[in-house]
Design a protein around this motif. Structure first.
Motif, PDB file in Angstrom:
ATOM      1  N   THR A 162       0.853  -1.181   0.000  1.00  0.00           N
ATOM      2  CA  THR A 162       0.000   0.000   0.000  1.00  0.00           C
ATOM      3  C   THR A 162       0.895   1.239   0.000  1.00  0.00           C
ATOM      4  O   THR A 162       2.056   1.174   0.412  1.00  0.00           O
ATOM      5  N   THR A 163       0.365   2.359  -0.462  1.00  0.00           N
ATOM      6  CA  THR A 163       1.099   3.611  -0.343  1.00  0.00           C
ATOM      7  C   THR A 163       0.849   4.188   1.051  1.00  0.00           C
ATOM      8  O   THR A 163       0.224   3.545   1.890  1.00  0.00           O
ATOM      9  N   ASN A 164       1.352   5.375   1.287  1.00  0.00           N
ATOM     10  CA  ASN A 164       1.242   6.000   2.604  1.00  0.00           C
ATOM     11  C   ASN A 164      -0.196   5.955   3.121  1.00  0.00           C
ATOM     12  O   ASN A 164      -1.111   6.439   2.460  1.00  0.00           O
ATOM     13  N   CYS A 192      -3.093   1.898  -9.750  1.00  0.00           N
ATOM     14  CA  CYS A 192      -4.409   2.281  -9.234  1.00  0.00           C
ATOM     15  C   CYS A 192      -5.372   1.094  -9.267  1.00  0.00           C
ATOM     16  O   CYS A 192      -5.786   0.647 -10.350  1.00  0.00           O
ATOM     17  N   GLN A 193      -5.728   0.603  -8.101  1.00  0.00           N
ATOM     18  CA  GLN A 193      -6.741  -0.444  -7.985  1.00  0.00           C
ATOM     19  C   GLN A 193      -8.122   0.152  -7.768  1.00  0.00           C
ATOM     20  O   GLN A 193      -9.121  -0.344  -8.284  1.00  0.00           O
ATOM     21  N   GLN A 194      -8.176   1.243  -7.002  1.00  0.00           N
ATOM     22  CA  GLN A 194      -9.441   1.923  -6.730  1.00  0.00           C
ATOM     23  C   GLN A 194      -9.204   3.430  -6.773  1.00  0.00           C
ATOM     24  O   GLN A 194      -8.605   3.996  -5.868  1.00  0.00           O
ATOM     25  N   PRO A 195      -9.662   4.113  -7.837  1.00  0.00           N
ATOM     26  CA  PRO A 195      -9.475   5.564  -7.883  1.00  0.00           C
ATOM     27  C   PRO A 195     -10.322   6.250  -6.821  1.00  0.00           C
ATOM     28  O   PRO A 195     -11.421   5.780  -6.490  1.00  0.00           O
ATOM     29  N   PRO A 196      -9.841   7.353  -6.273  1.00  0.00           N
ATOM     30  CA  PRO A 196     -10.607   8.055  -5.245  1.00  0.00           C
ATOM     31  C   PRO A 196     -11.831   8.742  -5.826  1.00  0.00           C
ATOM     32  O   PRO A 196     -11.896   9.033  -7.028  1.00  0.00           O
ATOM     33  N   THR A 197     -12.786   9.025  -4.962  1.00  0.00           N
ATOM     34  CA  THR A 197     -13.983   9.750  -5.383  1.00  0.00           C
ATOM     35  C   THR A 197     -13.631  11.157  -5.840  1.00  0.00           C
ATOM     36  O   THR A 197     -14.156  11.672  -6.832  1.00  0.00           O
ATOM     37  N   GLN A 198     -12.697  11.771  -5.132  1.00  0.00           N
ATOM     38  CA  GLN A 198     -12.258  13.125  -5.462  1.00  0.00           C
ATOM     39  C   GLN A 198     -10.829  13.315  -4.975  1.00  0.00           C
ATOM     40  O   GLN A 198     -10.451  12.824  -3.905  1.00  0.00           O
ATOM     41  N   GLY A 199     -10.008  14.016  -5.776  1.00  0.00           N
ATOM     42  CA  GLY A 199      -8.633  14.298  -5.386  1.00  0.00           C
ATOM     43  C   GLY A 199      -7.766  13.054  -5.436  1.00  0.00           C
ATOM     44  O   GLY A 199      -8.010  12.124  -6.214  1.00  0.00           O
ATOM     45  N   GLY A 200      -6.740  13.015  -4.570  1.00  0.00           N
ATOM     46  CA  GLY A 200      -5.907  11.831  -4.443  1.00  0.00           C
ATOM     47  C   GLY A 200      -4.908  11.612  -5.557  1.00  0.00           C
ATOM     48  O   GLY A 200      -4.336  10.520  -5.672  1.00  0.00           O
ATOM     49  N   ALA A 372      -4.713  15.454  -1.000  1.00  0.00           N
ATOM     50  CA  ALA A 372      -5.795  14.972  -0.142  1.00  0.00           C
ATOM     51  C   ALA A 372      -6.907  14.385  -1.015  1.00  0.00           C
ATOM     52  O   ALA A 372      -7.023  14.701  -2.208  1.00  0.00           O
ATOM     53  N   PHE A 373      -7.726  13.511  -0.438  1.00  0.00           N
ATOM     54  CA  PHE A 373      -8.740  12.831  -1.255  1.00  0.00           C
ATOM     55  C   PHE A 373      -9.959  12.451  -0.438  1.00  0.00           C
ATOM     56  O   PHE A 373      -9.939  12.434   0.794  1.00  0.00           O
ATOM     57  N   THR A 374     -11.005  12.132  -1.190  1.00  0.00           N
ATOM     58  CA  THR A 374     -12.215  11.566  -0.599  1.00  0.00           C
ATOM     59  C   THR A 374     -12.185  10.063  -0.826  1.00  0.00           C
ATOM     60  O   THR A 374     -12.125   9.610  -1.975  1.00  0.00           O
ATOM     61  N   PRO A 375     -12.202   9.249   0.246  1.00  0.00           N
ATOM     62  CA  PRO A 375     -12.122   7.788   0.083  1.00  0.00           C
ATOM     63  C   PRO A 375     -13.322   7.252  -0.689  1.00  0.00           C
ATOM     64  O   PRO A 375     -14.363   7.925  -0.774  1.00  0.00           O
ATOM     65  N   PRO A 376     -13.182   6.008  -1.204  1.00  0.00           N
ATOM     66  CA  PRO A 376     -12.030   5.111  -1.057  1.00  0.00           C
ATOM     67  C   PRO A 376     -10.921   5.432  -2.064  1.00  0.00           C
ATOM     68  O   PRO A 376     -11.179   6.067  -3.089  1.00  0.00           O
ATOM     69  N   ARG A 377      -9.726   4.982  -1.779  1.00  0.00           N
ATOM     70  CA  ARG A 377      -8.578   5.141  -2.674  1.00  0.00           C
ATOM     71  C   ARG A 377      -7.602   4.014  -2.386  1.00  0.00           C
ATOM     72  O   ARG A 377      -7.087   3.891  -1.276  1.00  0.00           O
ATOM     73  N   ASP A 378      -7.320   3.186  -3.398  1.00  0.00           N
ATOM     74  CA  ASP A 378      -6.339   2.113  -3.266  1.00  0.00           C
ATOM     75  C   ASP A 378      -5.273   2.288  -4.342  1.00  0.00           C
ATOM     76  O   ASP A 378      -5.494   1.915  -5.511  1.00  0.00           O
ATOM     77  N   ILE A 379      -4.165   2.883  -3.970  1.00  0.00           N
ATOM     78  CA  ILE A 379      -3.020   3.026  -4.851  1.00  0.00           C
ATOM     79  C   ILE A 379      -1.890   2.196  -4.256  1.00  0.00           C
ATOM     80  O   ILE A 379      -1.544   2.370  -3.079  1.00  0.00           O
ATOM     81  N   TYR A 380      -1.350   1.279  -5.049  1.00  0.00           N
ATOM     82  CA  TYR A 380      -0.295   0.406  -4.573  1.00  0.00           C
ATOM     83  C   TYR A 380       1.049   0.842  -5.152  1.00  0.00           C
ATOM     84  O   TYR A 380       1.115   1.549  -6.164  1.00  0.00           O
TER      85      TYR A 380
END
Length: 385
Positions: A162-164, A192-200, A372-380
């Motif tokens: 996972t990233t930070n 990118c496994q799951q792009p964030p809703t916003q930002g990120g 900063a972002f709105t979850p979810p966000r999965d960046i490996y």
């Protein structure tokens, strides 16, 4: 009283002297001579041969150069290079991609060095396992264990982490991956496994361009960086602190529950340590070069984590303004950091993530950050050397 154990090892001396020493002989008017030695960190860099980037191999036929609106022209080149499947390969499978990549990774390396970063979009990567196989096809690169990094990360699959995992409202400033350690990755993959809703987004910039602009804007600061290097200071908790962007514990950092083993590993890197109450381990790095010479491109790069440390290493244990100092122990001034932040903001490129995207970064010449972002966000991430 806290236990204090501060030891400077021979490794630290080697790190300080990893640059060349110039001997100067001054002949005085009375005929006597005075000999002085000057530390030349302006040629501290990495091993590697110069690459003539005007004589490039052809791009592999299975991919083609594409454009995204967020790209910028940096040093007369588009940044980053964006690759998508060629028209005849839009339907290729992941296995077909891996086979092609294994055959052509050497050609892609030239494009990575020329552009600093390659952004892969619309390729058939659906999982962390796919991503791990993608990374493995760069055959000459070895996986790098995540030892010494500041962020809390978890293993996902193989060499994929996972990233930070700091809170989503926390911005992570620009840095070179693990520049605060002597053993840093040369190449960095994000997936990118799951792009964030916003930002990120994961903004990137050319460290070569940062150096060139800073050399003009704050020349005295750059001169001092080149002559003294920097040291990083961190307070590592006894267990991972997920509320902090630098909350990685000493146990996770050094992959051990044994204090003596943690001490040994840190001393091996040339650093110093001190045990504080609540089993907090204060670490001070060896003196590390903050500006490096890249033989491949014949450019200096602003290779460090100064801005990230000075503006982002804040939590209940750490004070960011004291997290990085010059190699001679003197403080870094806030006005110089402000100039660097403005330069980095001007150079920043941020491409919104889509599912399956991969960003390959040459860590020797490109910095990255996180918005900063709105979850979810999965960046490996995967680190290689």
């Amino acid at each position: 009283m806290p236990q204090v154990a501060i030891v400077t090892s021979f490794v630290s001396l080697l790190l300080v002297l990893c640059c060349s020493i110039e001997q100067t002989v001054e002949v005085r008017s009375d005929g006597s001579q005075s000999t002085s030695r000057t530390l030349l960190q302006n040629r501290t860099g990495w091993q590697g041969d110069y690459m003539d980037l005007t004589n490039m191999p052809d791009l592999p036929t299975w991919c083609m150069e594409s454009e995204l609106p967020q790209q910028k022209v940096v040093n007369s080149k588009v940044f980053p290079l964006v690759l998508t499947p060629s028209s005849s390969n839009v339907q290729m499978s992941a296995e077909e991609l891996f086979e092609k990549l294994e055959h052509d990774y050497a050609s892609l390396y030239w494009y990575l060095v020329k552009y600093g970063s390659i952004f892969f979009r619309n390729f058939p990567l659906k999982s962390a396992a796919n991503f791990d196989e993608f990374v493995k096809r760069f055959k000459n690169w070895e996986p790098l264990p995540y030892i010494g990094g500041a962020a809390v990360r978890n293993k996902v699959h193989g060499n994929v982490y996972t990233t930070n995992e700091s809170p989503p409202d926390a911005k992570i400033p620009f840095h070179h991956e693990m520049a605060q350690t002597p053993n840093h990755p040369y190449y960095l993959f994000f997936y990118c496994q799951q792009p964030p809703t916003q930002g990120g987004e994961t903004p990137i910039l050319s460290s070569y361009e940062v150096y060139e602009r800073a050399k003009t804007s704050i020349p005295q600061f750059i001169d001092k960086l080149q002559s003294t290097g920097v040291r990083y200071v961190r307070h590592l908790p006894d267990s991972d602190d997920h509320s902090s962007p630098i909350g990685r514990s000493w146990k996770s950092t050094f992959l051990t529950d044994d204090k003596h083993e943690a001490e040994r590993k840190h001393l091996q890197s040339g650093g110093e340590f001190e045990w504080l109450p609540d089993n907090v381990m204060k670490t001070t790095s060896a003196i590390l070069p903050a500006i490096r010479w890249d033989n491949r491109t014949a450019h200096f790069t602003f290779f460090n984590s100064i801005v990230a440390a000075y503006t982002g290493w804040n939590d209940s244990r750490n004070v960011a303004e004291r997290a990085v100092i010059f190699g001679d122990g003197s403080p870094i001034l806030p006005q110089d950091i402000q100039v660097l932040v403005q330069i980095m903001n001007d150079l920043s490129v941020a491409i919104p993530w889509q599912f399956g995207d991969v960003m390959l970064i040459d860590n020797k010449q490109v910095m990255h950050s996180r918005k900063a972002f709105t979850p979810p966000r999965d960046i490996y991430a995967a680190l290689c050397k």
